[in-house]
Design a protein around this motif. Structure first.
Motif, mmCIF file in Angstrom:
data_model
loop_
_atom_site.group_PDB
_atom_site.id
_atom_site.type_symbol
_atom_site.label_atom_id
_atom_site.label_comp_id
_atom_site.label_asym_id
_atom_site.label_seq_id
_atom_site.Cartn_x
_atom_site.Cartn_y
_atom_site.Cartn_z
ATOM 1 N N UNK A 116 -49.673 -34.175 18.808
ATOM 2 C CA UNK A 116 -49.381 -34.883 20.057
ATOM 3 C C UNK A 116 -48.412 -34.106 20.947
ATOM 4 N N UNK A 117 -48.186 -32.841 20.615
ATOM 5 C CA UNK A 117 -47.205 -32.042 21.359
ATOM 6 C C UNK A 117 -47.849 -30.980 22.238
ATOM 7 N N UNK A 118 -49.152 -31.092 22.451
ATOM 8 C CA UNK A 118 -49.847 -30.046 23.195
ATOM 9 C C UNK A 118 -49.385 -29.932 24.638
ATOM 10 N N UNK A 119 -48.923 -31.046 25.208
ATOM 11 C CA UNK A 119 -48.492 -30.999 26.604
ATOM 12 C C UNK A 119 -47.076 -30.461 26.767
ATOM 13 N N UNK A 120 -46.363 -30.325 25.664
ATOM 14 C CA UNK A 120 -45.012 -29.773 25.753
ATOM 15 C C UNK A 120 -45.074 -28.264 25.941
ATOM 16 N N UNK A 180 -44.217 -24.412 25.229
ATOM 17 C CA UNK A 180 -44.149 -23.757 23.927
ATOM 18 C C UNK A 180 -42.723 -23.777 23.384
ATOM 19 N N UNK A 181 -41.744 -23.504 24.240
ATOM 20 C CA UNK A 181 -40.347 -23.495 23.783
ATOM 21 C C UNK A 181 -39.899 -24.887 23.354
ATOM 22 N N UNK A 182 -40.316 -25.919 24.097
ATOM 23 C CA UNK A 182 -39.942 -27.290 23.752
ATOM 24 C C UNK A 182 -40.596 -27.714 22.448
ATOM 25 N N UNK A 183 -41.840 -27.288 22.254
ATOM 26 C CA UNK A 183 -42.549 -27.627 21.020
ATOM 27 C C UNK A 183 -41.882 -26.972 19.812
ATOM 28 N N UNK A 184 -41.489 -25.716 19.969
ATOM 29 C CA UNK A 184 -40.809 -25.023 18.869
ATOM 30 C C UNK A 184 -39.457 -25.666 18.579
ATOM 31 N N UNK A 185 -38.723 -26.038 19.649
ATOM 32 C CA UNK A 185 -37.423 -26.671 19.453
ATOM 33 C C UNK A 185 -37.564 -28.009 18.721
ATOM 34 N N UNK A 186 -38.577 -28.789 19.117
ATOM 35 C CA UNK A 186 -38.794 -30.084 18.467
ATOM 36 C C UNK A 186 -39.155 -29.886 16.998
ATOM 37 N N UNK A 222 -37.747 -30.584 11.349
ATOM 38 C CA UNK A 222 -37.682 -29.986 10.011
ATOM 39 C C UNK A 222 -36.251 -29.882 9.499
ATOM 40 N N UNK A 223 -35.276 -29.807 10.408
ATOM 41 C CA UNK A 223 -33.873 -29.692 10.004
ATOM 42 C C UNK A 223 -33.187 -31.051 9.902
ATOM 43 N N UNK A 224 -33.911 -32.123 10.156
ATOM 44 C CA UNK A 224 -33.304 -33.450 10.150
ATOM 45 C C UNK A 224 -32.801 -33.825 8.762
ATOM 46 N N UNK A 225 -31.678 -34.513 8.755
ATOM 47 C CA UNK A 225 -31.066 -34.946 7.507
ATOM 48 C C UNK A 225 -31.792 -36.138 6.907
ATOM 49 N N UNK A 226 -32.260 -37.043 7.767
ATOM 50 C CA UNK A 226 -32.970 -38.247 7.340
ATOM 51 C C UNK A 226 -34.177 -38.455 8.240
ATOM 52 N N UNK A 227 -35.101 -39.308 7.801
ATOM 53 C CA UNK A 227 -36.244 -39.627 8.646
ATOM 54 C C UNK A 227 -35.798 -40.353 9.902
ATOM 55 N N UNK A 228 -34.695 -41.119 9.818
ATOM 56 C CA UNK A 228 -34.173 -41.780 11.010
ATOM 57 C C UNK A 228 -33.762 -40.771 12.070
ATOM 58 N N UNK A 263 -38.544 -36.685 22.625
ATOM 59 C CA UNK A 263 -39.622 -35.827 23.110
ATOM 60 C C UNK A 263 -40.805 -36.625 23.642
ATOM 61 N N UNK A 264 -40.757 -37.946 23.496
ATOM 62 C CA UNK A 264 -41.826 -38.798 24.008
ATOM 63 C C UNK A 264 -43.073 -38.847 23.150
#
Length: 395
Positions: free
Chosen positions: A298-302, A304-310, A315-321, A330-331
């Motif tokens: 669902x990130x195709x409209x972002x 490339x830099x925004x998609x990589x940042x997201x 992936x670096x998140x501590x929790x699923x929350x 990111x919408x």
């Protein structure tokens, strides 16, 4: 062969409360103490011997040795220390929890929280809410009995904690330097996997014998509370499956059930979206990778830099929350969660091995419902109607 009955034990929270109570008795009542008792929130009395007791005019220190019973706990047999001391000056100690005139902090071997999303605030020691409550209540009771109205500082530490924490998820969770002081019921009730599966199987059988064709399936207490508080449903028509999702689905199918309403916190259910049939952490932790895989399409409209940042943020998140926060910013949270629940539905139905209809609802405590499959509302309403009918019959 008859299965050996497993022995229960006590949590680190209960051990810390015992040590804190003993230190308070030694300091405030000037008594020599060899053992101490506390009542756990689960209603079991814990009695523990004391080690390394020491008392001065202004402080007292002691330790108890943790007994985790037959639970495979890395902290089993570790010494849990507590000290209680008078606070000399008028300023409040730093990095402490507080309850009236009593302050609580940690010491070496008790980890410090460095990332948000946990039950303890960033910068404080990882002493969870129920153990905190137990410690405050026990020390307050001793102070009240001794007529002490002065300010007290309680400190909990675990000499081997930093080493033991390396065998836990604490480093990944952002809890640095030691273990967490944990516990909800205060006791550890180990159960063999075979016994737990047999209990789940029996619950499905009883539901089927009672004429149920559809059953609510949820991993544990989070799901049960969400059912009650948000969906206005009890677990009377449901079964707790613990980590045995795939096994439980097969059991339900074997009992001839036609429908499953699968409800759970996204931290547990997101694994199912990746085809993980047993969600216990010992089988690995792919939560963030699966979260990103559900969001990626669902990130195709972002840009490339925004998609990589997201991607990096998820992936670096501590929790699923925390991952949910990034997806929302990111919408793409809503479509990502729709993809997730549809994948969960597909796996559950595939695991059943027959024509079982599954609907899925996943949530977080902060956001509420994150995603639900298209037929979930109708199934929820059907459960409500049956529950109301059952209540009317009782009256």
């Amino acid at each position: 062969m008859e299965e050996k009955k497993l022995r229960s034990g006590f949590t680190t929270g209960t051990c810390a409360a015992c040590a804190a109570k003993a230190a308070a008795v030694m300091l405030l009542q000037r008594e020599t103490v060899e053992c101490v008792q506390v009542m756990t929130p689960g209603g079991t009395r814990a009695e523990m011997l004391l080690y390394d007791t020491e008392r001065t005019e202004r402080s007292a220190v002691c330790a108890v040795r943790k007994d985790a019973g037959d639970d495979p706990d890395v902290t089993d047999q570790a010494l849990i220390y507590a000290s209680v001391e008078y606070i000399k000056d008028s300023g409040d100690p730093e990095r402490c929890y507080r309850n009236n005139h009593i302050f609580l902090t940690g010491g070496p071997g008790v980890g410090i929280v460095t990332k948000p999303g946990l039950a303890c605030s960033v910068g404080l020691h990882a002493i969870n809410p129920v153990p905190r409550k137990m410690i405050f209540e026990e020390v307050e009771a001793v102070a009240r009995s001794a007529g002490c109205e002065g300010r007290l500082l309680v400190r909990i530490w675990v000499p081997e904690g930093a080493r033991l924490a390396l065998s836990t998820f604490n480093p990944k969770l952002g809890i640095e330097g030691g273990i967490s002081v944990l516990g909800t019921s205060g006791i550890v009730e180990p159960m063999s996997e075979a016994a737990l599966r047999a209990t789940i199987q029996l619950e499905f059988h009883m539901k089927a014998v009672a004429g149920q064709r559809e059953v609510i399936l949820t991993p544990g207490n989070y799901g049960e509370n969400f059912l009650k508080e948000t969906l206005n449903l009890s677990l009377a028509q449901g079964v707790q499956c613990s980590n045995f999702v795939q096994d439980s689905v097969k059991m339900a199918a074997d009992e001839g059930l036609d429908g499953l309403l699968f409800v759970g916190h996204v931290g547990k259910l997101i694994k199912v979206a990746g085809g993980v049939g047993n969600t216990h952490s010992k089988y690995g932790d792919r939560r963030m990778e699966i979260m990103w895989d559900c969001a990626r399409v669902h990130c195709e409209e972002l840009a490339i830099s925004a998609r990589k940042r997201l991607k990096d943020q998820v992936l670096a998140s501590n929790t699923t929350e925390e991952a949910v926060i990034w997806l929302e910013k990111a919408g793409v949270l809503k479509p990502a969660m729709m993809t997730a629940v549809e994948r969960m539905k597909q796996y559950v139905e595939d695991w059943s091995g027959r024509a079982v209809c599954a609907e899925v609802v996943t949530f977080t405590n902060g956001y509420g419902i994150l995603g639900m499959t298209c037929g979930a509302e109708n199934m929820i309403e059907a459960f409500r109607i049956r529950e109301e009918a059952n209540e009317m019959q009782k009256e």
